[in-house]
Design a protein around this motif. Sequence first.
Motif, mmCIF file in Angstrom:
data_model
loop_
_atom_site.group_PDB
_atom_site.id
_atom_site.type_symbol
_atom_site.label_atom_id
_atom_site.label_comp_id
_atom_site.label_asym_id
_atom_site.label_seq_id
_atom_site.Cartn_x
_atom_site.Cartn_y
_atom_site.Cartn_z
ATOM 1 N N ILE A 92 0.963 -1.279 0.139
ATOM 2 C CA ILE A 92 -0.087 0.087 0.126
ATOM 3 C C ILE A 92 0.871 1.158 -0.047
ATOM 4 N N ASP A 93 1.898 1.290 0.862
ATOM 5 C CA ASP A 93 2.926 2.282 0.869
ATOM 6 C C ASP A 93 3.553 2.591 -0.386
ATOM 7 N N GLY A 94 3.818 1.309 -0.957
ATOM 8 C CA GLY A 94 4.626 1.473 -2.355
ATOM 9 C C GLY A 94 3.700 2.219 -3.519
ATOM 10 N N THR A 158 -11.503 8.311 2.411
ATOM 11 C CA THR A 158 -10.098 8.782 3.446
ATOM 12 C C THR A 158 -8.829 8.247 2.756
ATOM 13 N N HIS A 159 -7.935 9.052 2.696
ATOM 14 C CA HIS A 159 -6.672 8.606 2.076
ATOM 15 C C HIS A 159 -5.913 7.755 3.133
ATOM 16 N N MET A 160 -5.480 6.314 2.710
ATOM 17 C CA MET A 160 -4.707 5.613 4.008
ATOM 18 C C MET A 160 -3.541 5.037 3.727
ATOM 19 N N ASP A 161 -2.631 5.294 4.581
ATOM 20 C CA ASP A 161 -1.318 4.620 4.409
ATOM 21 C C ASP A 161 -1.393 3.067 4.536
ATOM 22 N N GLY A 162 -0.423 2.237 4.651
ATOM 23 C CA GLY A 162 -0.343 0.897 4.625
ATOM 24 C C GLY A 162 -0.786 0.430 6.088
ATOM 25 N N LYS A 163 -0.370 1.225 6.984
ATOM 26 C CA LYS A 163 -0.608 0.611 8.400
ATOM 27 C C LYS A 163 -2.058 0.914 8.831
ATOM 28 N N THR A 164 -2.508 2.015 8.197
ATOM 29 C CA THR A 164 -4.061 2.213 8.361
ATOM 30 C C THR A 164 -4.846 1.537 7.760
ATOM 31 N N ALA A 165 -4.333 1.134 6.525
ATOM 32 C CA ALA A 165 -5.413 0.237 5.613
ATOM 33 C C ALA A 165 -5.314 -1.101 6.283
ATOM 34 N N LEU A 166 -4.342 -1.627 6.876
ATOM 35 C CA LEU A 166 -4.261 -2.849 7.463
ATOM 36 C C LEU A 166 -5.265 -2.941 8.674
ATOM 37 N N SER A 167 -5.337 -1.962 9.436
ATOM 38 C CA SER A 167 -6.277 -1.774 10.687
ATOM 39 C C SER A 167 -7.630 -1.572 10.173
ATOM 40 N N PHE A 168 -7.948 -1.106 9.325
ATOM 41 C CA PHE A 168 -9.193 -0.861 8.394
ATOM 42 C C PHE A 168 -9.779 -2.279 8.074
ATOM 43 N N VAL A 169 -8.931 -3.121 7.610
ATOM 44 C CA VAL A 169 -9.490 -4.292 6.948
ATOM 45 C C VAL A 169 -9.506 -5.418 7.926
ATOM 46 N N ARG A 170 -8.687 -5.459 9.081
ATOM 47 C CA ARG A 170 -8.504 -6.389 10.041
ATOM 48 C C ARG A 170 -9.292 -6.259 11.142
ATOM 49 N N SER A 171 -9.712 -5.041 11.622
ATOM 50 C CA SER A 171 -10.926 -4.824 12.760
ATOM 51 C C SER A 171 -11.970 -5.473 12.617
ATOM 52 N N ARG A 172 -12.215 -6.011 13.856
ATOM 53 C CA ARG A 172 -13.698 -6.897 13.802
ATOM 54 C C ARG A 172 -14.394 -6.876 15.233
ATOM 55 N N HIS A 173 -14.030 -5.984 15.735
ATOM 56 C CA HIS A 173 -14.807 -5.846 17.444
ATOM 57 C C HIS A 173 -15.527 -4.365 17.424
ATOM 58 N N SER A 174 -15.878 -3.937 16.252
ATOM 59 C CA SER A 174 -16.860 -3.046 16.472
ATOM 60 C C SER A 174 -18.114 -3.371 16.728
ATOM 61 N N GLU A 175 -18.889 -2.634 17.474
ATOM 62 C CA GLU A 175 -20.440 -3.121 17.522
ATOM 63 C C GLU A 175 -21.464 -2.735 16.641
ATOM 64 N N THR A 176 -20.838 -1.675 15.865
ATOM 65 C CA THR A 176 -21.836 -1.197 14.543
ATOM 66 C C THR A 176 -21.327 -1.792 13.349
ATOM 67 N N GLN A 196 -8.469 0.658 -8.609
ATOM 68 C CA GLN A 196 -8.502 2.026 -8.964
ATOM 69 C C GLN A 196 -6.959 2.574 -9.306
ATOM 70 N N LYS A 197 -6.223 2.298 -8.026
ATOM 71 C CA LYS A 197 -4.696 2.833 -8.018
ATOM 72 C C LYS A 197 -4.024 2.150 -9.115
ATOM 73 N N ILE A 198 -4.297 0.853 -9.487
ATOM 74 C CA ILE A 198 -3.540 -0.073 -10.293
ATOM 75 C C ILE A 198 -3.690 0.659 -11.880
ATOM 76 N N LYS A 206 6.541 1.835 -11.438
ATOM 77 C CA LYS A 206 6.348 2.014 -10.073
ATOM 78 C C LYS A 206 5.397 0.674 -9.498
ATOM 79 N N LEU A 207 4.640 0.284 -10.566
ATOM 80 C CA LEU A 207 3.867 -1.210 -10.145
ATOM 81 C C LEU A 207 5.028 -2.497 -10.072
ATOM 82 N N TYR A 208 6.054 -2.431 -10.845
ATOM 83 C CA TYR A 208 7.173 -3.475 -11.119
ATOM 84 C C TYR A 208 7.835 -3.215 -9.794
ATOM 85 N N GLN A 209 8.174 -2.114 -9.411
ATOM 86 C CA GLN A 209 9.074 -1.894 -8.089
ATOM 87 C C GLN A 209 8.427 -2.168 -6.896
#
Length: 279
Positions: A92-94, A158-176, A196-198, A206-209
């Motif tokens: 994601i950061d790449g 929201t624009h997310m860096d890699g760490k934020t995006a990881l927490s976004f897709v891993r989170s599973r204990h929200s009540e809502t 969309q980014k690709i 950059k994609l290959y890097q």
Amino acid sequence: ARVYPRYKKVILLSLPRDILVHIPIKKDVFKDEKINAVYAIGTDNRNFPDKPAPYIGEGGGGQMAKDIVGAVVGFKIDQYVSLSFDGFIRAIDGFGGLDIEVPSTFIDEFYPIEGKEKDTCGRSDEDMKLLSATVSGYPLEQAFTCRFEKLEFTKGKTHMDGKTALSFVRSRHSETNGGDYGRSLRQQVLLKALRQKIISLGLSSKLYQTANALKGALDTDITLLQSAQFLTLFGDITKYDISSFVLGEQNVFMPSTTQDGKYVYVPKDQSESFESVHI
């Protein structure tokens, strides 16, 4: 992801991690486990040295995952990609981060802090033994608040860096918007943002890097050459329609418990063949 080039269509399918499956660990010997253990067992040649031949050696975990996921959904899985958490962040950061449409506002009070998974939070050995003997699962996790941090996401782009995006897709204990169903929806939202980014990058350097930077964190049977060939074969991917589907209690599965007390998902007709689940 299932791609239909003729119809310019992609379907994203999400499977809950608690599906009970039979994992081949020896010839004609199976271990009943949750589906999220399949890849790990397939790659573990030390503890499972007698697995059937297709699952021994490099790529064994991916092949086992393809076969068992294919048996659940009812069609052959052609190829796989496995990415570690560290690799996810680097990817994601790449790409310079992703613009992700958060579907709904949610707060998770119990997101795990890396490195604190076994922190006793000041409890004695006696307290630890008593807790483990009387409480299990999520309630046990809640007893160790020092292991967790609070997450909050607000509906909207929201624009997310890699760490934020990881927490976004891993989170599973929200009540809502928690649980595996909410998490699956968020994972699909991220995949669409990644598409969309690709598209915006095209087959740029950059994609290959980014792909090259993931060595050691990425396991797949897709080569870079094949990736380029896919784009040629599939035509203009910007014109593809993407739809999402989550398999769960809302449609084909129901909760159950194994003899040793594990919480699992089984088909609603309780068959072991998964025919009622097949897409």
